[in-house]
Design a protein around this motif. Structure first.
Motif, short mmCIF file in Angstrom:
data_model
loop_
_atom_site.label_atom_id
_atom_site.label_comp_id
_atom_site.label_asym_id
_atom_site.label_seq_id
_atom_site.Cartn_x
_atom_site.Cartn_y
_atom_site.Cartn_z
N VAL A 127 0.84 -1.20 0.00
CA VAL A 127 0.00 0.00 0.00
C VAL A 127 0.88 1.25 0.00
O VAL A 127 1.84 1.36 0.77
CB VAL A 127 -0.93 0.00 1.23
CG1 VAL A 127 -1.70 1.30 1.32
CG2 VAL A 127 -1.88 -1.19 1.17
N ASN A 128 0.54 2.21 -0.86
CA ASN A 128 1.28 3.47 -0.94
C ASN A 128 0.35 4.56 -1.45
O ASN A 128 -0.84 4.32 -1.68
CB ASN A 128 2.52 3.32 -1.83
CG ASN A 128 2.18 2.85 -3.22
OD1 ASN A 128 1.45 3.51 -3.95
ND2 ASN A 128 2.69 1.68 -3.62
N CYS A 129 0.88 5.76 -1.62
CA CYS A 129 0.02 6.89 -2.00
C CYS A 129 -0.60 6.71 -3.38
O CYS A 129 -1.71 7.19 -3.64
CB CYS A 129 0.79 8.21 -1.92
SG CYS A 129 2.13 8.36 -3.13
N VAL A 130 0.09 6.01 -4.28
CA VAL A 130 -0.45 5.79 -5.62
C VAL A 130 -1.70 4.93 -5.56
O VAL A 130 -2.75 5.27 -6.12
CB VAL A 130 0.61 5.15 -6.54
CG1 VAL A 130 0.02 4.85 -7.91
CG2 VAL A 130 1.83 6.06 -6.68
N SER A 131 -1.61 3.81 -4.86
CA SER A 131 -2.75 2.89 -4.82
C SER A 131 -3.89 3.45 -3.97
O SER A 131 -5.06 3.28 -4.32
CB SER A 131 -2.31 1.51 -4.29
OG SER A 131 -1.70 1.61 -3.01
N LEU A 132 -3.59 4.13 -2.88
CA LEU A 132 -4.65 4.69 -2.04
C LEU A 132 -5.40 5.80 -2.76
O LEU A 132 -6.63 5.90 -2.66
CB LEU A 132 -4.06 5.22 -0.73
CG LEU A 132 -3.95 4.20 0.40
CD1 LEU A 132 -3.17 4.80 1.57
CD2 LEU A 132 -5.32 3.75 0.87
N SER A 133 -4.69 6.63 -3.51
CA SER A 133 -5.35 7.68 -4.29
C SER A 133 -6.20 7.08 -5.40
O SER A 133 -7.33 7.52 -5.64
CB SER A 133 -4.31 8.63 -4.89
OG SER A 133 -3.55 9.26 -3.89
N ALA A 134 -5.67 6.07 -6.08
CA ALA A 134 -6.40 5.44 -7.17
C ALA A 134 -7.67 4.76 -6.67
O ALA A 134 -8.72 4.83 -7.33
CB ALA A 134 -5.50 4.43 -7.88
N MET A 135 -7.59 4.12 -5.51
CA MET A 135 -8.78 3.46 -4.97
C MET A 135 -9.85 4.47 -4.60
O MET A 135 -11.04 4.22 -4.76
CB MET A 135 -8.39 2.61 -3.76
CG MET A 135 -7.62 1.35 -4.11
SD MET A 135 -8.51 0.23 -5.22
CE MET A 135 -9.91 -0.23 -4.19
N ARG A 136 -9.45 5.63 -4.11
CA ARG A 136 -10.42 6.67 -3.77
C ARG A 136 -11.15 7.12 -5.04
O ARG A 136 -12.38 7.25 -5.04
CB ARG A 136 -9.71 7.84 -3.11
CG ARG A 136 -10.63 8.99 -2.69
CD ARG A 136 -9.84 10.04 -1.93
NE ARG A 136 -8.72 10.55 -2.73
CZ ARG A 136 -7.70 11.23 -2.22
NH1 ARG A 136 -7.66 11.50 -0.93
NH2 ARG A 136 -6.72 11.65 -3.00
#
Length: 402
Positions: A127-136
């Motif tokens: 988990v990182n900022c790329v995946s968390l932003s994309a999931m949002r």
């Protein structure tokens, strides 16, 4: 630049192509992506700057839970904007916004329960900022919200365009080239305060306390900044015979003052120094980030108020390219092939904002000179970089020796 500023007349808000949420989801799933051609070594490249480490016991450094709380704290602003999205029928809007809020919370709770598990579509990365932003964004689009920040992007950009002639007149009055470039670089950082994806920026905007652009630029965090290569950058831009670079690819971040009063004057100063400039923007909307389609329209509006920019657009020394991306941060392993065609002969890369040059790509290496520049608006980023809130990042790497 924010709602506290009043003007007698705003530039017109030009209508833009409308992409619905289902189309956005389909495009992001099927579009071909390739590594950015100017990465030094794609096999060693990592987009995210900071590791989200569970139960990290390092004093003064955030752990995974702290980062999850950053994204959890963004939900109210996104819910608010979803509730104001005129592209979703009013009768469906409340329920859809509530489902987004609940579904993204489920994503975050699942991360807390299983921190070692990659998010769907992002294996093998943790988990990182790329995946968390994309999931949002995925949670928003699944509920029909393709671009719920569209109205505020348009109004804030129109407001910024109305102030641009005065700003450019001020810049042009500076006769010393080094001082002029320093002014526009400081303007890039100042404009980056307009960021509705960061709770600090959203709170200022929603409360009507967003400072005026000139006030922000004139009162930036004192130097030395937490990452401060400004002098090295100014040397490269001004202590040379002829143009400092041949061609620049500038990855932009937010709409409003960020793009219009920050990046556009910087691009204009490069063009006046003999550099061809390509501004690269998202293909698909994310938060209040500018898209390539929006930017093409807004630059035509800008050309109406500035002959230099009008000439640059007409001559092709200023143009827009789509990155092919759909996120408020950027993974340069996944850009459009068309961007690579355009960028192949560039010798200067600019990555602006928290989402392009700080939370991603700050440690990225390139084949050419590269600038990462922006303002810190997350406390956790400040902790990682041992700086302060609203501190500045100006990281310049000259072209590597061959």
């Amino acid at each position: 630049m924010g709602v506290t500023v009043q003007v007698a007349q705003q530039a017109p808000v030009t209508s833009l192509p409308v992409l619905n949420a289902k189309e956005a989801l389909q495009i992001t799933r099927v579009q071909d992506k390739v590594p950015f051609c100017l990465l030094a070594d794609p096999s060693k490249y990592q987009a995210h700057t900071f590791e989200f480490i569970p139960n990290r016991n390092v004093e003064g450094k955030p752990d995974l839970q702290a980062w999850v709380e950053v994204f959890r704290g963004s939900r109210p602003q996104f819910h608010k904007m979803a509730m104001e999205d005129q592209d979703v029928p009013e009768s469906e809007r409340q329920a859809a916004a509530d489902r987004f809020f609940e579904n993204y919370e489920k994503v975050l709770k699942d991360i807390e329960a299983h921190p070692e598990k990659p998010l769907p579509g992002f294996a093998p990365d943790t988990v990182n900022c790329v995946s968390l932003s994309a999931m949002r964004d995925r949670c928003l689009r699944e509920q029909g919200f393709a671009d719920c920040f569209k109205a505020v992007k348009a109004s804030e950009t129109a407001l910024a365009i109305s102030f641009l002639p005065q700003l450019l007149q001020e810049i042009d009055a500076i006769t010393n080239k080094r001082e002029r470039f320093e002014t526009v670089v400081r303007g890039v950082i100042a404009g980056n305060i307009f960021d509705l994806g960061a709770a600090a920026g959203a709170d200022m905007y929603n409360s009507g306390k967003m400072p005026k652009f000139q006030d922000t630029r004139n009162n930036l965090h004192p130097r030395p900044w937490c990452v401060d290569d400004l002098d090295l950058l100014l040397d490269a831009l001004t202590e040379c015979q002829g143009a400092p670079f041949k061609k620049a690819v500038m990855f932009c971040d937010n709409s409003g003052s960020d793009i219009i009063m920050g990046m556009v004057p910087f691009a204009r100063e490069l063009i006046r120094s003999g550099v061809t400039v390509v501004i690269a923007a998202n293909e698909i909307a994310a938060i209040n980030d500018v898209t390539a389609a929006e930017l093409r329209v807004w630059l035509k509006d800008v050309a109406e108020v500035d002959p230099t920019l009008a000439h640059a657009l007409a001559e092709g020394t200023l143009s827009v390219a789509s990155t092919g991306t759909d996120n408020c941060v950027i993974d340069l392993k996944k850009v459009s092939p068309k961007l690579n065609e355009i960028a192949a002969d560039a010798d200067f890369v600019v990555l602006e904002g928290m989402g392009r040059g700080i939370e991603t790509n700050l440690r990225g290496n390139f084949k050419v000179a590269a600038l990462k520049v922006g303002m810190i608006k997350h406390r956790e980023v400040a902790m990682e970089l041992e700086g302060d809130m609203f501190d500045c990042v100006c990281k310049f790497n000259p072209a590597p020796a061959h």
